[in-house]
Structures are given as C-alpha cells and as structure tokens.
Design a protein around this motif. Structure first.
Motif, PDB file in Angstrom:
ATOM      1  N   GLY A 190      71.323 -31.069 -86.246  1.00 46.25           N
ATOM      2  CA  GLY A 190      71.141 -30.339 -85.001  1.00 46.25           C
ATOM      3  C   GLY A 190      69.673 -30.172 -84.648  1.00 46.25           C
ATOM      4  N   LYS A 191      68.841 -29.885 -85.673  1.00 45.39           N
ATOM      5  CA  LYS A 191      67.402 -29.762 -85.424  1.00 45.39           C
ATOM      6  C   LYS A 191      66.818 -31.102 -84.995  1.00 45.39           C
ATOM      7  CE  LYS A 191      66.712 -25.967 -88.715  1.00 45.39           C
ATOM      8  NZ  LYS A 191      66.048 -25.540 -89.970  1.00 45.39           N
ATOM      9  N   VAL A 192      67.308 -32.186 -85.635  1.00 46.53           N
ATOM     10  CA  VAL A 192      66.825 -33.519 -85.256  1.00 46.53           C
ATOM     11  C   VAL A 192      67.168 -33.814 -83.802  1.00 46.53           C
ATOM     12  CG1 VAL A 192      67.139 -35.986 -85.664  1.00 46.53           C
ATOM     13  CG2 VAL A 192      66.881 -34.437 -87.598  1.00 46.53           C
ATOM     14  N   GLU A 193      68.388 -33.445 -83.385  1.00 48.46           N
ATOM     15  CA  GLU A 193      68.777 -33.669 -81.990  1.00 48.46           C
ATOM     16  C   GLU A 193      67.887 -32.864 -81.051  1.00 48.46           C
ATOM     17  OE1 GLU A 193      70.896 -35.744 -80.646  1.00 48.46           O
ATOM     18  OE2 GLU A 193      71.342 -36.603 -82.610  1.00 48.46           O
ATOM     19  N   SER A 194      67.556 -31.618 -81.465  1.00 48.58           N
ATOM     20  CA  SER A 194      66.677 -30.806 -80.621  1.00 48.58           C
ATOM     21  C   SER A 194      65.300 -31.445 -80.500  1.00 48.58           C
ATOM     22  CB  SER A 194      66.554 -29.393 -81.216  1.00 48.58           C
ATOM     23  OG  SER A 194      67.804 -28.764 -81.283  1.00 48.58           O
ATOM     24  N   VAL A 195      64.792 -31.945 -81.646  1.00 46.03           N
ATOM     25  CA  VAL A 195      63.488 -32.605 -81.617  1.00 46.03           C
ATOM     26  C   VAL A 195      63.546 -33.862 -80.749  1.00 46.03           C
ATOM     27  CG1 VAL A 195      61.777 -33.790 -83.039  1.00 46.03           C
ATOM     28  CG2 VAL A 195      62.798 -31.668 -83.855  1.00 46.03           C
ATOM     29  N   LYS A 196      64.662 -34.608 -80.836  1.00 51.56           N
ATOM     30  CA  LYS A 196      64.801 -35.811 -80.019  1.00 51.56           C
ATOM     31  C   LYS A 196      64.773 -35.463 -78.527  1.00 51.56           C
ATOM     32  CE  LYS A 196      67.949 -38.802 -81.014  1.00 51.56           C
ATOM     33  NZ  LYS A 196      69.275 -39.363 -81.381  1.00 51.56           N
ATOM     34  N   VAL A 197      65.457 -34.357 -78.170  1.00 50.01           N
ATOM     35  CA  VAL A 197      65.458 -33.949 -76.764  1.00 50.01           C
ATOM     36  C   VAL A 197      64.049 -33.592 -76.313  1.00 50.01           C
ATOM     37  CG1 VAL A 197      66.262 -32.180 -75.162  1.00 50.01           C
ATOM     38  CG2 VAL A 197      67.857 -33.175 -76.800  1.00 50.01           C
ATOM     39  N   VAL A 198      63.332 -32.832 -77.179  1.00 49.38           N
ATOM     40  CA  VAL A 198      61.962 -32.456 -76.826  1.00 49.38           C
ATOM     41  C   VAL A 198      61.081 -33.695 -76.702  1.00 49.38           C
ATOM     42  CG1 VAL A 198      59.919 -31.217 -77.620  1.00 49.38           C
ATOM     43  CG2 VAL A 198      62.170 -30.176 -77.873  1.00 49.38           C
ATOM     44  N   MET A 199      61.242 -34.655 -77.632  1.00 47.81           N
ATOM     45  CA  MET A 199      60.448 -35.879 -77.584  1.00 47.81           C
ATOM     46  C   MET A 199      60.761 -36.688 -76.326  1.00 47.81           C
ATOM     47  SD  MET A 199      60.427 -37.191 -81.550  1.00 47.81           S
ATOM     48  CE  MET A 199      59.481 -38.635 -81.089  1.00 47.81           C
ATOM     49  N   GLN A 200      62.036 -36.770 -75.967  1.00 46.61           N
ATOM     50  CA  GLN A 200      62.399 -37.491 -74.753  1.00 46.61           C
ATOM     51  C   GLN A 200      61.777 -36.843 -73.522  1.00 46.61           C
ATOM     52  OE1 GLN A 200      66.676 -37.619 -74.780  1.00 46.61           O
ATOM     53  NE2 GLN A 200      66.784 -39.267 -76.279  1.00 46.61           N
ATOM     54  N   GLU A 201      61.812 -35.500 -73.490  1.00 46.09           N
ATOM     55  CA  GLU A 201      61.191 -34.809 -72.362  1.00 46.09           C
ATOM     56  C   GLU A 201      59.691 -35.062 -72.339  1.00 46.09           C
ATOM     57  OE1 GLU A 201      62.279 -30.761 -72.813  1.00 46.09           O
ATOM     58  OE2 GLU A 201      64.339 -31.029 -72.081  1.00 46.09           O
ATOM     59  N   SER A 202      59.060 -35.054 -73.530  1.00 48.39           N
ATOM     60  CA  SER A 202      57.621 -35.307 -73.600  1.00 48.39           C
ATOM     61  C   SER A 202      57.296 -36.719 -73.138  1.00 48.39           C
ATOM     62  CB  SER A 202      57.121 -35.083 -75.029  1.00 48.39           C
ATOM     63  OG  SER A 202      57.374 -33.766 -75.462  1.00 48.39           O
ATOM     64  N   ILE A 203      58.129 -37.680 -73.559  1.00 46.86           N
ATOM     65  CA  ILE A 203      57.906 -39.068 -73.139  1.00 46.86           C
ATOM     66  C   ILE A 203      58.054 -39.208 -71.633  1.00 46.86           C
ATOM     67  CG2 ILE A 203      58.839 -41.407 -73.294  1.00 46.86           C
ATOM     68  CD1 ILE A 203      59.520 -40.813 -76.223  1.00 46.86           C
ATOM     69  N   GLU A 204      59.081 -38.551 -71.076  1.00 49.21           N
ATOM     70  CA  GLU A 204      59.264 -38.613 -69.625  1.00 49.21           C
ATOM     71  C   GLU A 204      58.067 -38.011 -68.898  1.00 49.21           C
ATOM     72  OE1 GLU A 204      62.918 -36.690 -68.781  1.00 49.21           O
ATOM     73  OE2 GLU A 204      64.175 -38.287 -69.606  1.00 49.21           O
ATOM     74  N   MET A 205      57.558 -36.869 -69.414  1.00 49.79           N
ATOM     75  CA  MET A 205      56.391 -36.254 -68.795  1.00 49.79           C
ATOM     76  C   MET A 205      55.177 -37.168 -68.917  1.00 49.79           C
ATOM     77  SD  MET A 205      56.777 -32.239 -69.934  1.00 49.79           S
ATOM     78  CE  MET A 205      55.244 -31.838 -69.132  1.00 49.79           C
ATOM     79  N   ALA A 206      55.026 -37.814 -70.086  1.00 49.27           N
ATOM     80  CA  ALA A 206      53.898 -38.726 -70.273  1.00 49.27           C
ATOM     81  C   ALA A 206      53.993 -39.904 -69.310  1.00 49.27           C
ATOM     82  CB  ALA A 206      53.861 -39.215 -71.722  1.00 49.27           C
ATOM     83  N   LEU A 207      55.219 -40.432 -69.138  1.00 46.43           N
ATOM     84  CA  LEU A 207      55.398 -41.534 -68.192  1.00 46.43           C
ATOM     85  C   LEU A 207      55.080 -41.096 -66.772  1.00 46.43           C
ATOM     86  CD1 LEU A 207      58.670 -43.167 -69.575  1.00 46.43           C
ATOM     87  CD2 LEU A 207      56.350 -44.035 -69.760  1.00 46.43           C
ATOM     88  N   GLN A 208      55.520 -39.887 -66.420  1.00 49.63           N
ATOM     89  CA  GLN A 208      55.201 -39.371 -65.093  1.00 49.63           C
ATOM     90  C   GLN A 208      53.694 -39.208 -64.919  1.00 49.63           C
ATOM     91  OE1 GLN A 208      57.437 -35.758 -64.653  1.00 49.63           O
ATOM     92  NE2 GLN A 208      59.419 -36.818 -64.542  1.00 49.63           N
ATOM     93  N   ASN A 209      53.015 -38.718 -65.993  1.00 54.41           N
ATOM     94  CA  ASN A 209      51.559 -38.580 -65.929  1.00 54.41           C
ATOM     95  C   ASN A 209      50.885 -39.943 -65.799  1.00 54.41           C
ATOM     96  OD1 ASN A 209      51.743 -35.799 -66.147  1.00 54.41           O
ATOM     97  ND2 ASN A 209      51.576 -35.817 -68.386  1.00 54.41           N
ATOM     98  N   CYS A 210      51.441 -40.948 -66.518  1.00 53.97           N
ATOM     99  CA  CYS A 210      50.879 -42.301 -66.413  1.00 53.97           C
ATOM    100  C   CYS A 210      51.015 -42.826 -64.989  1.00 53.97           C
ATOM    101  CB  CYS A 210      51.580 -43.237 -67.393  1.00 53.97           C
ATOM    102  SG  CYS A 210      51.154 -42.932 -69.128  1.00 53.97           S
ATOM    103  N   VAL A 211      52.178 -42.580 -64.375  1.00 56.33           N
ATOM    104  CA  VAL A 211      52.377 -43.013 -62.992  1.00 56.33           C
ATOM    105  C   VAL A 211      51.388 -42.311 -62.075  1.00 56.33           C
ATOM    106  CG1 VAL A 211      54.001 -42.999 -61.068  1.00 56.33           C
ATOM    107  CG2 VAL A 211      54.798 -43.587 -63.354  1.00 56.33           C
ATOM    108  N   ALA A 212      51.196 -41.001 -62.313  1.00 55.57           N
ATOM    109  CA  ALA A 212      50.238 -40.250 -61.501  1.00 55.57           C
ATOM    110  C   ALA A 212      48.822 -40.784 -61.697  1.00 55.57           C
ATOM    111  CB  ALA A 212      50.309 -38.768 -61.852  1.00 55.57           C
ATOM    112  N   LEU A 213      48.455 -41.096 -62.953  1.00 58.47           N
ATOM    113  CA  LEU A 213      47.127 -41.641 -63.225  1.00 58.47           C
ATOM    114  C   LEU A 213      46.942 -42.997 -62.553  1.00 58.47           C
ATOM    115  CD1 LEU A 213      46.664 -40.698 -66.992  1.00 58.47           C
ATOM    116  CD2 LEU A 213      45.491 -39.699 -65.029  1.00 58.47           C
ATOM    117  N   GLU A 214      47.983 -43.821 -62.588  1.00 65.89           N
ATOM    118  CA  GLU A 214      47.902 -45.118 -61.920  1.00 65.89           C
ATOM    119  C   GLU A 214      47.702 -44.941 -60.415  1.00 65.89           C
ATOM    120  OE1 GLU A 214      51.383 -47.247 -62.904  1.00 65.89           O
ATOM    121  OE2 GLU A 214      50.785 -47.681 -64.982  1.00 65.89           O
TER     122      GLU A 214
END
Length: 280
Positions: A190-214
């Motif tokens: 369950g903790k691993v799933e929570s970490v995976k969700v947080v990581m996915q959200e972080s990756i999505e935010m990073a991708l959005q930031n990359c798009v904004a930077l571009e």
C-alpha cells in the motif's frame, strides 16, 4: 436468491481442513454437493460475514455480522448443519469454496461446550489471515465472561448472543477486511502504491513544467529574432535619416549661396558703374 434447480446446477469444490502446519483433511459431508443448501452471500468485500454457532448437534446460529454483504442465513444454517458437517475436529481450519467465495469453519472447544466459528471471505483472501480471524473470534468466545456457558446452554436460541458478540465480530471483521492492518506485506504494498501515485504526479508536474519551459524558450527565441529585426531596421532608418539630413544641409547651403549672389552681384555691378561714371 436462486431457485433450488439453479443451485443444483452449480458445482462445489471439496471442503478441506487446513490446520496450522498440518496436512489438509476432507470434511465428512453426507450425500453429494446437490444435497447441500448453497450459502448465498452477495458482496464485494474481502471479509463479508462471520458467525458463531453451537457446536452441538443443532448448530444454532448464536451471533453473526455481515460486512458490506447480504447473507442468506438459511444457506449458513445448511452449511454448518450436522447433515453436511458430520465431524469437525477442534482447532482445525476447514474451508470450502462455493459461488466464488470461500467459507472457513473452526471448532473452538470439545464436547457440548464447543462452538463453531464461521467466516466468509473472498476466494483470493490469504488463508493465514482467515485462520487468524477464526482464532480471534474463538478466543473472544472462550475468554468472555460467561459467553461460552451461554453458548452451550440448552436455552440458547438463534441470535441470543448478538448483543455480547456482535461488537467483537464487527471489529474483527472490519480489521481483517483491510489487509494492510493485519499484513505487513500488504501494508508495504500500500505504501509502494502511494509512493507510485506521488511519483506519477511529480512526473506529470515535471512534464508540464518542461512544456512551460519549452514555451518560454520559444517566446525568448521569437523575442530575440524580433530584436534582431528591430536593430537592422533601426540601422537602415538611421542611414536614411543621415542622408536626408545631408540633403537638407546641402540644399540650405545652395540656397544661401544663391541669395548672397542675388544680393552681392547687383551691388558690385552698381559700384562698377558709379566708378566708371566718375572717371568720365
């Protein structure tokens, strides 16, 4: 509910006993699977039902609790009846699967004082946790003040121990229904799933930031290109203005010379004429 004819068409796995650390043993059922009334449980929880019944020949249901499920008590009575379970050894964990759910049964004490603990779980529910649930409920019955005596008393009727045992059944079933509370492995998963969700959200935010930077880089390039064009146009305009200034200055110079010529030349001519006249 289903009709008797539809019940007879369903197949049922042989019931087995799973004692802790020991081999499995079949329960002695009388007749075939068609003779057994099918216990109907509708629900999607991991642990959907728990009950305590008399261990004597009548197998009266003394207390029960349904967790997020609808249970046909007639099916439960048929499942634990002496006609279906002729012999139940104390301490052994019996289980059988029917209608996609697994039923677990254990006797807690010998003789007329014994009771049967029943639990219904999902088919993929870990057997060790079902065994722990049966033991926990059985210990609550054996360790409660006068509960075992009431359970074995001749006057004990169906549901007569609901007041004493339902709170314990409720807490045990609710806790064992959440595997994270009873299994360290599932808690870690369950903790691993929570970490995976947080990581996915972080990756999505990073991708959005990359798009904004571009987008920012693209705008900066456009601004730089526009600045270069503006600089080129400014240089061209400056040259044009310089030439225009030169032309104006040249024109003014010519105009001044012409004006001076118009003024000076007549004066010189008049002086020359006056001088010639005086000589004559």
């Amino acid at each position: 509910h289903t009709s008797p004819s539809s019940r007879r068409r369903r197949t049922q796995k042989p019931a087995t006993a799973a004692p802790a650390g020991g081999p499995r043993a079949k329960i002695a059922f009388s007749g075939g699977a068609d003779d057994m009334g099918e216990p109907l449980v509708s629900g999607a929880t991991m642990v959907s039902f728990a009950a305590v019944a008399k261990g004597s020949n009548d197998r009266t249901l003394l207390a029960w609790y349904a967790h997020g499920a609808t249970v046909d008590l007639n099916g439960v009575r048929s499942a634990v009846s002496p006609q279906q379970m002729q012999r139940v050894e104390v301490g052994k964990h019996y289980n059988f699967t029917t209608a996609g759910q697994t039923w677990h049964v254990m006797a807690t004490d010998a003789g007329t004082r014994g009771v049967l603990v029943v639990a219904v779980t999902a088919q993929n529910y870990p057997l060790r946790h079902a065994h722990g649930l049966l033991l926990e409920i059985g210990n609550a019955v054996s360790g409660g003040r006068g509960i075992l005596e009431k359970a074995s008393a001749p006057y004990a009727t169906e549901g007569s121990l609901n007041a004493e045992l339902r709170p314990k059944l409720t807490s045990s079933v609710t806790r064992y229904n959440d595997l994270k509370q009873v299994d360290q492995l599932h808690a870690t998963l369950g903790k691993v799933e929570s970490v995976k969700v947080v990581m996915q959200e972080s990756i999505e935010m990073a991708l959005q930031n990359c798009v904004a930077l571009e987008a920012i880089d693209q705008k900066a390039d456009e601004l730089q290109s526009q600045a270069g064009m503006f600089k080129t146009r400014a240089k061209k305009l400056r040259k044009q203005m310089w030439w225009k200034k030169c032309k104006v200055q040249l024109l003014l110079t010519v105009l001044i010379i012409v004006i001076l010529a118009v003024i000076i030349v007549p004066i010189v001519i008049m002086q020359q004429q006056a001088s010639n006249a005086s000589k004559n």
